[in-house]
Design a protein around this motif. Structure first.
Motif, PDB file in Angstrom:
ATOM      1  N   SER A   1       0.845  -1.194   0.000  1.00  0.00           N
ATOM      2  CA  SER A   1       0.000   0.000   0.000  1.00  0.00           C
ATOM      3  C   SER A   1       0.877   1.238   0.000  1.00  0.00           C
ATOM      4  N   ALA A   2       0.257   2.369  -0.289  1.00  0.00           N
ATOM      5  CA  ALA A   2       0.924   3.671  -0.256  1.00  0.00           C
ATOM      6  C   ALA A   2       0.064   4.633   0.543  1.00  0.00           C
ATOM      7  N   MET A   3       0.700   5.414   1.423  1.00  0.00           N
ATOM      8  CA  MET A   3      -0.017   6.382   2.249  1.00  0.00           C
ATOM      9  C   MET A   3       0.791   7.661   2.382  1.00  0.00           C
ATOM     10  N   THR A   4       0.116   8.697   2.835  1.00  0.00           N
ATOM     11  CA  THR A   4       0.792   9.938   3.197  1.00  0.00           C
ATOM     12  C   THR A   4       1.277   9.826   4.645  1.00  0.00           C
ATOM     13  N   PRO A   5       2.242  10.652   5.054  1.00  0.00           N
ATOM     14  CA  PRO A   5       2.677  10.624   6.459  1.00  0.00           C
ATOM     15  C   PRO A   5       1.528  10.831   7.440  1.00  0.00           C
ATOM     16  N   PHE A   6       0.585  11.715   7.098  1.00  0.00           N
ATOM     17  CA  PHE A   6      -0.539  11.982   7.989  1.00  0.00           C
ATOM     18  C   PHE A   6      -1.399  10.737   8.161  1.00  0.00           C
ATOM     19  N   GLN A   7      -1.636  10.012   7.071  1.00  0.00           N
ATOM     20  CA  GLN A   7      -2.432   8.786   7.153  1.00  0.00           C
ATOM     21  C   GLN A   7      -1.731   7.743   8.023  1.00  0.00           C
ATOM     22  N   VAL A   8      -0.408   7.632   7.870  1.00  0.00           N
ATOM     23  CA  VAL A   8       0.347   6.660   8.661  1.00  0.00           C
ATOM     24  C   VAL A   8       0.284   7.023  10.141  1.00  0.00           C
ATOM     25  N   GLU A   9       0.432   8.314  10.436  1.00  0.00           N
ATOM     26  CA  GLU A   9       0.371   8.788  11.815  1.00  0.00           C
ATOM     27  C   GLU A   9      -0.939   8.369  12.477  1.00  0.00           C
ATOM     28  N   LYS A  10      -2.026   8.424  11.722  1.00  0.00           N
ATOM     29  CA  LYS A  10      -3.342   8.085  12.258  1.00  0.00           C
ATOM     30  C   LYS A  10      -3.660   6.588  12.167  1.00  0.00           C
ATOM     31  N   SER A  11      -2.718   5.807  11.620  1.00  0.00           N
ATOM     32  CA  SER A  11      -2.984   4.378  11.407  1.00  0.00           C
ATOM     33  C   SER A  11      -1.974   3.484  12.109  1.00  0.00           C
ATOM     34  N   LEU A  12      -1.218   4.018  13.057  1.00  0.00           N
ATOM     35  CA  LEU A  12      -0.134   3.264  13.685  1.00  0.00           C
ATOM     36  C   LEU A  12      -0.631   2.001  14.393  1.00  0.00           C
ATOM     37  N   VAL A  13      -1.835   2.061  14.945  1.00  0.00           N
ATOM     38  CA  VAL A  13      -2.377   0.895  15.660  1.00  0.00           C
ATOM     39  C   VAL A  13      -2.610  -0.264  14.694  1.00  0.00           C
ATOM     40  N   ASP A  14      -2.973   0.059  13.453  1.00  0.00           N
ATOM     41  CA  ASP A  14      -3.345  -0.972  12.482  1.00  0.00           C
ATOM     42  C   ASP A  14      -2.320  -1.169  11.369  1.00  0.00           C
ATOM     43  N   VAL A  15      -1.164  -0.507  11.457  1.00  0.00           N
ATOM     44  CA  VAL A  15      -0.235  -0.507  10.328  1.00  0.00           C
ATOM     45  C   VAL A  15       0.333  -1.896  10.045  1.00  0.00           C
ATOM     46  N   ASN A  16       0.268  -2.806  11.024  1.00  0.00           N
ATOM     47  CA  ASN A  16       0.750  -4.170  10.793  1.00  0.00           C
ATOM     48  C   ASN A  16      -0.153  -4.953   9.833  1.00  0.00           C
ATOM     49  N   LYS A  17      -1.255  -4.347   9.399  1.00  0.00           N
ATOM     50  CA  LYS A  17      -2.113  -4.981   8.397  1.00  0.00           C
ATOM     51  C   LYS A  17      -1.500  -4.877   6.993  1.00  0.00           C
ATOM     52  N   ILE A  18      -0.426  -4.088   6.877  1.00  0.00           N
ATOM     53  CA  ILE A  18       0.282  -3.920   5.612  1.00  0.00           C
ATOM     54  C   ILE A  18       1.644  -4.575   5.711  1.00  0.00           C
ATOM     55  N   ASP A  19       2.045  -5.321   4.670  1.00  0.00           N
ATOM     56  CA  ASP A  19       3.379  -5.915   4.637  1.00  0.00           C
ATOM     57  C   ASP A  19       4.408  -4.862   4.234  1.00  0.00           C
ATOM     58  N   THR A  20       4.297  -4.346   3.016  1.00  0.00           N
ATOM     59  CA  THR A  20       5.207  -3.309   2.519  1.00  0.00           C
ATOM     60  C   THR A  20       4.431  -2.017   2.337  1.00  0.00           C
ATOM     61  N   LEU A  21       4.885  -0.962   2.994  1.00  0.00           N
ATOM     62  CA  LEU A  21       4.194   0.331   2.964  1.00  0.00           C
ATOM     63  C   LEU A  21       5.144   1.410   2.476  1.00  0.00           C
ATOM     64  N   ILE A  22       4.764   2.098   1.407  1.00  0.00           N
ATOM     65  CA  ILE A  22       5.547   3.246   0.950  1.00  0.00           C
ATOM     66  C   ILE A  22       4.832   4.521   1.380  1.00  0.00           C
ATOM     67  N   ILE A  23       5.622   5.490   1.833  1.00  0.00           N
ATOM     68  CA  ILE A  23       5.073   6.721   2.398  1.00  0.00           C
ATOM     69  C   ILE A  23       5.606   7.899   1.608  1.00  0.00           C
ATOM     70  N   GLY A  24       4.713   8.712   1.062  1.00  0.00           N
ATOM     71  CA  GLY A  24       5.126   9.848   0.248  1.00  0.00           C
ATOM     72  C   GLY A  24       4.123  10.982   0.328  1.00  0.00           C
ATOM     73  N   GLY A  25       4.353  12.016  -0.475  1.00  0.00           N
ATOM     74  CA  GLY A  25       3.465  13.172  -0.465  1.00  0.00           C
ATOM     75  C   GLY A  25       3.831  14.195   0.583  1.00  0.00           C
ATOM     76  N   GLY A  26       4.928  13.983   1.290  1.00  0.00           N
ATOM     77  CA  GLY A  26       5.380  14.890   2.340  1.00  0.00           C
ATOM     78  C   GLY A  26       6.518  14.235   3.096  1.00  0.00           C
ATOM     79  N   LYS A  27       7.292  15.038   3.783  1.00  0.00           N
ATOM     80  CA  LYS A  27       8.438  14.517   4.516  1.00  0.00           C
ATOM     81  C   LYS A  27       7.986  13.709   5.730  1.00  0.00           C
ATOM     82  N   VAL A  28       8.654  12.593   5.957  1.00  0.00           N
ATOM     83  CA  VAL A  28       8.394  11.781   7.142  1.00  0.00           C
ATOM     84  C   VAL A  28       9.193  12.367   8.305  1.00  0.00           C
ATOM     85  N   SER A  29       8.505  12.804   9.333  1.00  0.00           N
ATOM     86  CA  SER A  29       9.160  13.435  10.478  1.00  0.00           C
ATOM     87  C   SER A  29       9.942  12.412  11.291  1.00  0.00           C
TER      88      SER A  29
END
Length: 362
Positions: A141-169
């Motif tokens: 899957s692909a997400m923005t940093p903001f989406q990842v920030e709000k999905s940390l509890v469930d992020v293990n539902k993804i094997d490989t995750l690419i994050i773009g559209g903004g800098k990862v803090s």
């Protein structure tokens, strides 16, 4: 044999159903006529993809100015999909989650990757928490940093995750460190048909041979610098000529680089040049809210370094004290003023518009 843009992989599925090239026309019309807004965007793009032209018009994000429409060759999008598939070892039949807006290149490329690589793609409504309520796992899957920030509890539902559209803090990177997901930050832009380089973000991704300190390019992409020390991208299968960026970099090789900051953000204060992003990296250890470094006119210095924080209730005096005690920060890098704002100005994709935000103080 390299697929062309009229191919649809036999393993491709959209929301659990296989569609041929011809079938996709009906799906696109259905999305446009009867779908929700996010499905209508997807339908409009599909109709463009299936027409007689060899290119599509794509809107840039507008992070450094007004959004503009540019032509992208459909075959370039195919090559981009193949490069991503090779890099992340995506196989026909792998599952993928599409949770990005389809009116921009990142969302559109999720669909093209599925069509070309034969992925089983589930499309969900773009939201800040796209994994909320999802009861299955996905291999990509692909997400923005903001989406990842709000999905940390469930992020293990993804094997490989690419994050773009903004800098990862750095704060988000620390939160991802022990998550069981192969997490990668991407580098790219609309003109390069999304990412052309990736950097791993967490310890869990160590088994895949990618650096965690600098970006490494995908296949058939090399990089160099111009006289400003800005990145120049040579990706012949994606673009007809090299792309000169405004991103200041440190080169490690022809296929790897470290991103330092934006040339158009550089501050000249008292004859000393500062790259805001480098100061921000140091401040990220003590500031949890969104913030950025900018400059304001100063009679003696020409420009002075200032800090803007997205927090209306910020204790400015307390933050000043913390910054003064930050040993990694050089005395010349110390912000001369701190401004608090309730909300930063953003692009439609959630990127901070620094100049427009700074103008709110006038």
């Amino acid at each position: 044999m390299t697929p062309n843009f009229k191919n649809v992989h036999l393993k491709f599925e959209l929301n659990g159903i296989y569609y041929s090239y011809k079938d996709l026309n009906e799906v696109a019309y259905s999305f446009v006529k009867e779908g929700e807004p996010y499905q209508q965007y997807l339908g409009v793009f599909l109709l463009d993809w299936l027409d007689h032209k060899d290119y599509v018009l794509v809107l840039t994000s507008g992070s450094t100015g007004f959004p503009k429409s540019i032509k992208i060759k459909k075959q370039a999008m195919v090559h981009s999909a193949l490069a991503t598939g090779d890099f992340f070892n995506l196989k026909p039949g792998n599952t993928a989650l599409h949770c990005l807006p389809s009116n921009f290149i990142a969302g559109r490329m999720m669909l093209i990757r599925a069509i070309i690589l034969g992925l089983k793609l589930d499309v969900v409504k773009p939201s800040s928490s796209p994994l909320l309520g999802i009861n299955k796992t996905y291999q990509f899957s692909a997400m923005t940093p903001f989406q990842v920030e709000k999905s940390l509890v469930d992020v293990n539902k993804i094997d490989t995750l690419i994050i773009g559209g903004g800098k990862v803090s750095h704060a988000l990177r620390r939160k991802l460190e022990n998550k069981q997901v192969y997490a990668y930050e991407t580098y790219g832009m609309t003109e390069t048909v999304t990412h052309i380089a990736v950097k791993k973000l967490n310890h869990f991704a160590q088994s895949k041979q990618v650096s965690n300190t600098y970006f490494e390019t995908l296949a058939n992409v090399t990089v160099s610098q111009d006289e400003r020390e800005c990145l120049v991208i040579d990706a012949l299968k994606i673009t007809d000529k090299p792309i000169v960026t405004n991103d200041i970099v440190k080169l490690h090789s022809k296929t790897s680089f470290e991103l330092l900051g934006r040339y158009d953000n550089v501050i000249n204060s008292g004859g000393i040049k500062f790259i805001p992003e480098q100061i921000e990296q140091k401040l990220s250890n003590i500031i949890n809210q969104r913030f950025f470094i900018a400059s304001m006119p100063n009679e003696q210095l020409g420009d002075q370094v200032v800090l803007l924080v997205e927090d209306k209730a910020l204790d400015v005096a307390k933050l000043f004290s913390a910054i003064q005690n930050l040993k990694s920060l050089h005395k010349y890098e110390m912000p001369k003023q701190i401004f608090r704002l309730p909300k930063f100005v953003e692009t439609t994709t959630g990127k901070i518009q620094r100049i427009k935000t700074l103008n709110l103080l006038k």
